[in-house]
Design a protein around this motif. Sequence first.
Motif, PDB file in Angstrom:
ATOM      1  N   UNK A   5      -8.601  11.666  12.910  1.00 14.94           N
ATOM      2  CA  UNK A   5      -7.651  11.040  13.418  1.00 14.94           C
ATOM      3  C   UNK A   5      -6.984   9.854  12.480  1.00 14.94           C
ATOM      4  N   UNK A   6      -7.617   9.516  11.577  1.00 17.70           N
ATOM      5  CA  UNK A   6      -7.347   8.265  10.707  1.00 17.70           C
ATOM      6  C   UNK A   6      -5.943   8.028  10.317  1.00 17.70           C
ATOM      7  N   UNK A   7      -5.387   9.080   9.404  1.00 18.04           N
ATOM      8  CA  UNK A   7      -4.205   9.060   8.956  1.00 18.04           C
ATOM      9  C   UNK A   7      -3.124   9.040  10.456  1.00 18.04           C
ATOM     10  N   UNK A   8      -3.404  10.033  11.303  1.00 16.29           N
ATOM     11  CA  UNK A   8      -2.509  10.227  12.197  1.00 16.29           C
ATOM     12  C   UNK A   8      -2.515   8.725  13.413  1.00 16.29           C
ATOM     13  N   UNK A   9      -3.643   8.106  13.497  1.00 17.27           N
ATOM     14  CA  UNK A   9      -3.339   6.890  14.141  1.00 17.27           C
ATOM     15  C   UNK A   9      -2.480   5.798  13.332  1.00 17.27           C
ATOM     16  N   UNK A  10      -2.600   5.665  12.172  1.00 17.91           N
ATOM     17  CA  UNK A  10      -1.713   4.975  11.260  1.00 17.91           C
ATOM     18  C   UNK A  10      -0.247   5.432  11.474  1.00 17.91           C
ATOM     19  N   UNK A  11       0.125   7.044  11.464  1.00 19.06           N
ATOM     20  CA  UNK A  11       1.530   7.207  11.727  1.00 19.06           C
ATOM     21  C   UNK A  11       2.055   6.776  13.436  1.00 19.06           C
ATOM     22  N   UNK A  12       1.065   6.915  14.434  1.00 19.28           N
ATOM     23  CA  UNK A  12       1.308   6.278  15.608  1.00 19.28           C
ATOM     24  C   UNK A  12       1.487   5.116  15.576  1.00 19.28           C
ATOM     25  N   UNK A  13       0.733   4.074  14.936  1.00 22.21           N
ATOM     26  CA  UNK A  13       1.044   2.596  14.973  1.00 22.21           C
ATOM     27  C   UNK A  13       2.420   2.452  14.256  1.00 22.21           C
ATOM     28  N   UNK A  14       2.659   3.169  13.214  1.00 23.29           N
ATOM     29  CA  UNK A  14       4.165   3.027  12.411  1.00 23.29           C
ATOM     30  C   UNK A  14       5.235   3.505  13.364  1.00 23.29           C
ATOM     31  N   UNK A  15       5.047   4.527  14.208  1.00 24.28           N
ATOM     32  CA  UNK A  15       6.300   5.123  14.904  1.00 24.28           C
ATOM     33  C   UNK A  15       6.338   4.140  15.980  1.00 24.28           C
ATOM     34  N   UNK A  16       5.401   3.404  16.668  1.00 25.81           N
ATOM     35  CA  UNK A  16       5.693   2.417  17.765  1.00 25.81           C
ATOM     36  C   UNK A  16       6.145   1.250  17.008  1.00 25.81           C
ATOM     37  N   UNK A  17       5.818   0.626  15.904  1.00 30.07           N
ATOM     38  CA  UNK A  17       6.364  -0.361  15.304  1.00 30.07           C
ATOM     39  C   UNK A  17       7.721  -0.326  15.041  1.00 30.07           C
ATOM     40  N   UNK A  18       8.439   0.855  14.729  1.00 31.80           N
ATOM     41  CA  UNK A  18       9.603   1.214  14.271  1.00 31.80           C
ATOM     42  C   UNK A  18      10.540   1.083  15.555  1.00 31.80           C
ATOM     43  N   UNK A  19       9.756   1.712  16.669  1.00 34.53           N
ATOM     44  CA  UNK A  19      10.488   1.779  18.093  1.00 34.53           C
ATOM     45  C   UNK A  19      10.808   0.327  18.527  1.00 34.53           C
ATOM     46  N   UNK A  20       9.880  -0.475  18.240  1.00 40.32           N
ATOM     47  CA  UNK A  20       9.909  -1.867  18.681  1.00 40.32           C
ATOM     48  C   UNK A  20      10.797  -2.633  17.954  1.00 40.32           C
ATOM     49  N   UNK A  21      10.966  -2.504  16.894  1.00 42.62           N
ATOM     50  CA  UNK A  21      11.653  -3.238  15.929  1.00 42.62           C
ATOM     51  C   UNK A  21      13.273  -2.833  16.293  1.00 42.62           C
ATOM     52  N   UNK A  22      13.498  -1.449  16.699  1.00 43.61           N
ATOM     53  CA  UNK A  22      14.886  -0.782  16.887  1.00 43.61           C
ATOM     54  C   UNK A  22      15.250  -1.575  18.175  1.00 43.61           C
ATOM     55  N   UNK A  62       0.894  -1.120   0.124  1.00 46.58           N
ATOM     56  CA  UNK A  62       0.043   0.135  -0.014  1.00 46.58           C
ATOM     57  C   UNK A  62       0.925   1.258  -0.005  1.00 46.58           C
ATOM     58  N   UNK A  63       0.659   2.234  -1.017  1.00 43.18           N
ATOM     59  CA  UNK A  63       1.614   3.337  -1.081  1.00 43.18           C
ATOM     60  C   UNK A  63       0.806   4.512  -1.170  1.00 43.18           C
ATOM     61  N   UNK A  64      -0.324   4.400  -0.220  1.00 44.50           N
ATOM     62  CA  UNK A  64      -1.152   5.491   0.089  1.00 44.50           C
ATOM     63  C   UNK A  64      -0.662   6.548   1.048  1.00 44.50           C
ATOM     64  N   UNK A  65      -1.666   6.641   2.287  1.00 37.58           N
ATOM     65  CA  UNK A  65      -1.081   7.408   3.200  1.00 37.58           C
ATOM     66  C   UNK A  65      -0.117   7.191   4.305  1.00 37.58           C
ATOM     67  N   UNK A  66      -0.083   5.837   4.434  1.00 37.93           N
ATOM     68  CA  UNK A  66       0.651   5.369   5.497  1.00 37.93           C
ATOM     69  C   UNK A  66       1.984   4.436   5.027  1.00 37.93           C
ATOM     70  N   UNK A  67       1.879   3.978   3.950  1.00 44.21           N
ATOM     71  CA  UNK A  67       2.973   2.831   3.437  1.00 44.21           C
ATOM     72  C   UNK A  67       4.143   3.495   3.263  1.00 44.21           C
ATOM     73  N   UNK A  68       4.115   4.463   2.324  1.00 41.98           N
ATOM     74  CA  UNK A  68       5.445   5.488   2.230  1.00 41.98           C
ATOM     75  C   UNK A  68       6.218   5.888   3.386  1.00 41.98           C
ATOM     76  N   UNK A  69       5.419   6.049   4.513  1.00 39.09           N
ATOM     77  CA  UNK A  69       5.998   6.707   5.690  1.00 39.09           C
ATOM     78  C   UNK A  69       6.604   5.455   6.457  1.00 39.09           C
TER      79      UNK A  69
END
Length: 396
Positions: A305-322, A10-17
């Motif tokens: 909050x739609x896109x913003x909640x996706x970004x919160x998901x991604x931010x936490x996912x990256x932190x956990x992978x790190x 998915x290359x919409x709102x959240x995939x590229x981020x």
Amino acid sequence: MSPARVGVIGAGVSGPVAAMLLKQKGYDPILYERLDAPSDAGLGIALQPNGQAVLARIPGLLEHIDAYPVDAFHFYSVLPEDPGLLGTSDHPRRLREATGLGALAVRRSLLHQRLAEFAQRLGVTIRYGHRLEALAQEDDGVAVTFANGVRETFSFVVGCDGLHSGTRVCLFGDTPADYTGLCQWGGLSPTPDFWKGKHAAVDLYGNGTYMLAVSMSDSQTGWAIAQREPETKEEWRSIDAAAAENFKNSSPCGEWPYGARELVKNSTKIVKYGIYDHPELKTWYQGRVVLVGDAAHPASPYLGQGANQAYEDIGLLIDLLDKHNPSAESPSTETLTVVFGELVRGRLPRTADLVKKARAQGEMRTVSGVEECIKRNNFYRDMCSDPAKMKARFGV
């Protein structure tokens, strides 16, 4: 060892981020999009401070998006029995001055384009025309098959493909989204004289109908009208010219004051779409595949909050992978289970609560009957007088 190869769907709102943040951490993400180019569907998106905080992790991205600052909220009633200004708030401006992050508005199509551009600038490969068809979990990877016959293998997969997520269907089967009972008409119009220079988001409340108008630039305003109608698909596509003209001439909102009439009559684009959310998923992952954003928890748009909640998901996912896989090499399934499990435990309660609150906001804004409408109007009068309630309205 080489960095883990990650499939981002998915290359919409959240995939590229997601892909850009993975790239920054040393992974090798490849972004797949079912369309042949960035989507031009939809109208506008609100970027709230919580979402911007994640985007700001990618240096230069917010400046490249070039979203329009919203300085104030205005609330009006067009109910004949209780007309006029309900209240205003300069909460977004004050928040921006205090923290550097306020409310921003951007055309959805422009956001798609700018995110894709910046991802490619950072070296992320985007492959358009690839619609996900099947996932096959393996001991140390995921085999992904696309409808065009392409087959790829990744260390793990992140599904960022929205309400109609093919990734979710592959993991959990095809569970239909829930129509909320509300349909929206929306458009893009020249900014009426009434709102020029105000950098505002405007709510207009009628009897059974609600209108939102948001400045997208100094000269253009996006708007949406919510009302109860039979189920309409969530496609965000422009309607044909005859239907658009009929709406302009027949919608009661086309006679409303406070700039509403001009927005409807002068719209250069009109779309119609149903508002959906989705039965709550108890988990967002299976094996080496995880869902984020609307693929996991689609919500009505009434909290912005739609896109913003996706970004919160991604931010936490990256932190956990790190935290659990700092080398960015291909993690074990056990490590991914820890990462994805912590993501769901950390995010599911918040997103589930916001899905319910967003639907409730849609119900409140479109109530029918004079008595109920006056109760709603008084709610917004009270909210405008209380900064804490204003903040809570947006879920941040």
